[in-house]
Design a protein around this motif. Structure first.
Motif, PDB file in Angstrom:
ATOM      1  N   VAL A  41       0.844  -1.200   0.000  1.00  0.00           N
ATOM      2  CA  VAL A  41       0.000   0.000   0.000  1.00  0.00           C
ATOM      3  C   VAL A  41       0.874   1.243   0.000  1.00  0.00           C
ATOM      4  N   VAL A  59      -3.961  -1.878  -6.115  1.00  0.00           N
ATOM      5  CA  VAL A  59      -4.469  -1.606  -4.773  1.00  0.00           C
ATOM      6  C   VAL A  59      -5.745  -0.762  -4.873  1.00  0.00           C
ATOM      7  N   PHE A  60      -6.755  -1.194  -4.119  1.00  0.00           N
ATOM      8  CA  PHE A  60      -8.018  -0.481  -4.023  1.00  0.00           C
ATOM      9  C   PHE A  60      -8.301  -0.167  -2.555  1.00  0.00           C
ATOM     10  N   GLU A  61      -8.944   0.961  -2.326  1.00  0.00           N
ATOM     11  CA  GLU A  61      -9.468   1.309  -1.006  1.00  0.00           C
ATOM     12  C   GLU A  61     -10.975   1.385  -1.138  1.00  0.00           C
ATOM     13  N   PHE A  70      -8.181  -1.778   2.671  1.00  0.00           N
ATOM     14  CA  PHE A  70      -7.308  -1.765   1.497  1.00  0.00           C
ATOM     15  C   PHE A  70      -7.131  -3.196   1.025  1.00  0.00           C
ATOM     16  N   ARG A 109      -5.951  -5.842  -2.576  1.00  0.00           N
ATOM     17  CA  ARG A 109      -5.341  -5.956  -3.900  1.00  0.00           C
ATOM     18  C   ARG A 109      -6.219  -6.886  -4.717  1.00  0.00           C
ATOM     19  N   HIS A 158      -3.275   4.015  -5.166  1.00  0.00           N
ATOM     20  CA  HIS A 158      -4.519   3.262  -5.008  1.00  0.00           C
ATOM     21  C   HIS A 158      -5.693   4.048  -5.568  1.00  0.00           C
TER      22      HIS A 158
END
Length: 116
Positions: free
Chosen positions: A56, A102-104, A95, A97, A61
């Motif tokens: 992260v 990477v996504f939040e 958070f 993957r 992200h």
């Protein structure tokens, strides 16, 4: 059933102090409010002793607002990088993957940003 989400921001790591940073004690980072940036960029500046994982910390992200974190966490192909936690008193985030990035996912508990 399709997952529902709405774009919120892109998070980018920086080493330079930014105007109007807010401190997040849980992560030991300073963040900016992406709503104050014309392209919805959130800058993240990490203190040396931040416990945020490298995946992260050193990757940009994409963040989405969601109504419920659970279906996004349990979706196929998701690796949890930072389990759900509450930021300030207004936001629950996780958070992950997936698709190699990477996504939040963000669930607002109330309107606002660090008391603003």
């Amino acid at each position: 059933m399709a997952l529902e989400y709405e774009f919120d921001h892109v998070g980018i790591t920086t080493t330079e102090p930014q105007p109007q940073e807010d401190w997040v004690e849980a992560s030991k980072i300073w963040v900016t409010n992406p709503r104050n940036h014309p392209e919805h960029i959130e800058f993240l500046r990490y203190r040396e002793d931040s416990t945020v994982p490298d995946a992260v910390r050193y990757s940009p992200h994409v963040a989405y607002r969601v109504k419920d974190l659970k279906p996004h966490i349990e979706a196929e192909g998701v690796e949890i990088l930072i389990p759900p936690f509450v930021v300030g008193d207004f936001l629950e985030v996780v958070f992950v993957r997936k698709h190699g990035m990477v996504f939040e996912y963000m669930r607002y508990l109330k309107d606002g940003w660090f008391g603003n």
